[in-house]
Design a protein around this motif. Sequence first.
Motif, short mmCIF file in Angstrom:
data_model
loop_
_atom_site.label_atom_id
_atom_site.label_comp_id
_atom_site.label_asym_id
_atom_site.label_seq_id
_atom_site.Cartn_x
_atom_site.Cartn_y
_atom_site.Cartn_z
N ALA A 117 46.99 43.57 33.19
CA ALA A 117 46.29 43.07 34.38
C ALA A 117 45.25 44.07 34.85
O ALA A 117 44.14 43.69 35.26
CB ALA A 117 47.29 42.78 35.50
N THR A 118 45.57 45.36 34.77
CA THR A 118 44.60 46.41 35.13
C THR A 118 43.40 46.36 34.19
O THR A 118 42.25 46.45 34.62
CB THR A 118 45.26 47.79 35.07
OG1 THR A 118 46.32 47.84 36.04
CG2 THR A 118 44.25 48.89 35.38
N ALA A 119 43.66 46.19 32.91
CA ALA A 119 42.57 46.10 31.94
C ALA A 119 41.70 44.87 32.18
O ALA A 119 40.47 44.93 32.06
CB ALA A 119 43.14 46.07 30.52
N LEU A 120 42.34 43.76 32.56
CA LEU A 120 41.59 42.54 32.87
C LEU A 120 40.64 42.78 34.04
O LEU A 120 39.46 42.40 33.98
CB LEU A 120 42.55 41.41 33.19
CG LEU A 120 41.92 40.06 33.58
CD1 LEU A 120 41.29 39.40 32.36
CD2 LEU A 120 42.97 39.13 34.20
N ARG A 121 41.13 43.44 35.09
CA ARG A 121 40.26 43.74 36.24
C ARG A 121 39.13 44.67 35.83
O ARG A 121 37.98 44.48 36.24
CB ARG A 121 41.08 44.38 37.36
CG ARG A 121 41.91 43.40 38.15
CD ARG A 121 42.45 44.05 39.41
NE ARG A 121 43.31 45.19 39.13
CZ ARG A 121 44.60 45.10 38.83
NH1 ARG A 121 45.19 43.92 38.77
NH2 ARG A 121 45.32 46.18 38.58
N ARG A 122 39.44 45.67 35.04
CA ARG A 122 38.44 46.66 34.67
C ARG A 122 37.34 46.06 33.81
O ARG A 122 36.17 46.44 33.92
CB ARG A 122 39.12 47.82 33.94
CG ARG A 122 38.18 48.98 33.61
CD ARG A 122 38.96 50.15 33.00
NE ARG A 122 39.63 49.73 31.77
CZ ARG A 122 40.93 49.88 31.53
NH1 ARG A 122 41.72 50.39 32.46
NH2 ARG A 122 41.45 49.50 30.38
N GLU A 123 37.69 45.11 32.96
CA GLU A 123 36.74 44.61 31.97
C GLU A 123 36.07 43.30 32.35
O GLU A 123 34.95 43.03 31.93
CB GLU A 123 37.45 44.45 30.62
CG GLU A 123 37.96 45.78 30.07
CD GLU A 123 38.75 45.61 28.79
OE1 GLU A 123 38.79 44.47 28.26
OE2 GLU A 123 39.34 46.61 28.32
N ARG A 124 36.75 42.45 33.16
CA ARG A 124 36.20 41.11 33.37
C ARG A 124 36.10 40.68 34.83
O ARG A 124 35.61 39.58 35.11
CB ARG A 124 37.05 40.09 32.59
CG ARG A 124 36.78 40.14 31.10
CD ARG A 124 37.47 39.00 30.39
NE ARG A 124 38.80 39.37 29.93
CZ ARG A 124 39.66 38.54 29.38
NH1 ARG A 124 39.36 37.26 29.24
NH2 ARG A 124 40.85 38.95 28.98
N ILE A 125 36.55 41.52 35.76
CA ILE A 125 36.52 41.15 37.18
C ILE A 125 35.75 42.20 37.96
O ILE A 125 36.03 43.40 37.87
CB ILE A 125 37.94 41.02 37.76
CG1 ILE A 125 38.75 39.97 36.99
CG2 ILE A 125 37.89 40.67 39.24
CD1 ILE A 125 40.21 39.88 37.42
N GLY A 126 34.76 41.76 38.74
CA GLY A 126 34.07 42.64 39.68
C GLY A 126 34.54 42.32 41.09
O GLY A 126 34.70 41.14 41.44
N ILE A 127 34.80 43.35 41.90
CA ILE A 127 35.31 43.15 43.25
C ILE A 127 34.40 43.84 44.25
O ILE A 127 34.07 45.02 44.10
CB ILE A 127 36.75 43.69 43.39
CG1 ILE A 127 37.68 43.04 42.36
CG2 ILE A 127 37.27 43.45 44.80
CD1 ILE A 127 39.11 43.57 42.37
N VAL A 128 33.98 43.09 45.28
CA VAL A 128 33.21 43.64 46.39
C VAL A 128 34.08 43.56 47.63
O VAL A 128 34.45 42.47 48.08
CB VAL A 128 31.89 42.86 46.62
CG1 VAL A 128 31.11 43.47 47.78
CG2 VAL A 128 31.05 42.86 45.34
N PHE A 129 34.43 44.71 48.17
CA PHE A 129 35.32 44.76 49.31
C PHE A 129 34.57 44.54 50.62
O PHE A 129 33.33 44.60 50.68
CB PHE A 129 36.06 46.10 49.35
CG PHE A 129 36.92 46.35 48.14
CD1 PHE A 129 38.18 45.79 48.04
CD2 PHE A 129 36.45 47.15 47.09
CE1 PHE A 129 38.97 46.01 46.93
CE2 PHE A 129 37.24 47.37 45.97
CZ PHE A 129 38.50 46.81 45.89
N GLN A 130 35.34 44.34 51.68
CA GLN A 130 34.75 44.11 53.00
C GLN A 130 33.90 45.30 53.44
O GLN A 130 32.82 45.14 54.00
CB GLN A 130 35.86 43.85 54.02
CG GLN A 130 35.37 43.33 55.36
CD GLN A 130 36.52 42.83 56.21
OE1 GLN A 130 37.65 42.70 55.75
NE2 GLN A 130 36.23 42.53 57.45
N GLN A 131 34.39 46.52 53.16
CA GLN A 131 33.62 47.74 53.37
C GLN A 131 33.17 48.26 52.00
O GLN A 131 33.93 48.14 51.03
CB GLN A 131 34.46 48.79 54.09
CG GLN A 131 34.94 48.37 55.47
CD GLN A 131 33.79 48.14 56.44
OE1 GLN A 131 32.77 48.80 56.38
NE2 GLN A 131 33.97 47.17 57.34
N PRO A 132 31.97 48.84 51.89
CA PRO A 132 31.46 49.22 50.57
C PRO A 132 32.32 50.23 49.82
O PRO A 132 32.33 50.24 48.59
CB PRO A 132 30.08 49.81 50.90
CG PRO A 132 29.69 49.18 52.19
CD PRO A 132 30.96 49.00 52.95
#
Length: 238
Positions: free
Chosen positions: A77-92
């Motif tokens: 799951a960590t690898a999936l986030r690192r390779e295929r998911i971009g996350i923009v948080f409420q604060q930069p």
Amino acid sequence: MILLDDVTLTYPDGDARLTAVDHATLEARPGVVTGLTGASGSGKSSLLAIAAALVRPDAGRVVIDGTDATCLSRADATALRRERIGIVFQQPQLLPALTAREQLCAMAELGGRHRRTRRPAIRARVDELLDAVGLAEHANRRPAQLSGGQRQRVAIARALVHEPRVLLVDEPTSALDRARGAAIMALIARLTHERRTATLLVTHDLVHSDSLDETFIVTDGRVTAGALVGGSGGRNEP
């Protein structure tokens, strides 16, 4: 593509369990900005955490870019986030000591697709993204030297640096005034359409709804489809 299929998530609450997400189904397609709206505490953040493979639901299926995330180990799951998911948080959440360019380079070094890429190629990718978000002239500035809107633009570019299939965005305008918020929403819409990412965006502020292509309304953990609010639906350039 993001697919949450009949997803339920509960948390311990004394001797009982509290239902945060209740048999929710939604889909976010490539090239489309899909909005999640609803009151505070309705379950929007829990849905985003599920879509990010940060939380495994009690029941249901979570498919991210063709991968069933509910079947993955924690490492996968960590690898999936690192390779295929971009996350923009409420604060930069930028690192104070790094320039805008260095923020992106650090993320690119971590991304699975770029770990073996030559550093000149990484820098070229970083500079292309900074130009895409309108910060080419501010590449060597640190967060303290940037406005709130500019810092959020760096965060968006950083989330895209490893070319994710999926972009998850949490209340990107909450700390911005209306004009800067509108600019950030328009930027997310443009990049989503151009780069064909599947973007799932949480917002409680529908003043910027023109930048959304589709919406889902979250009420007490339940999800219902809203109206098509944007004009493009991801089909045409904005």
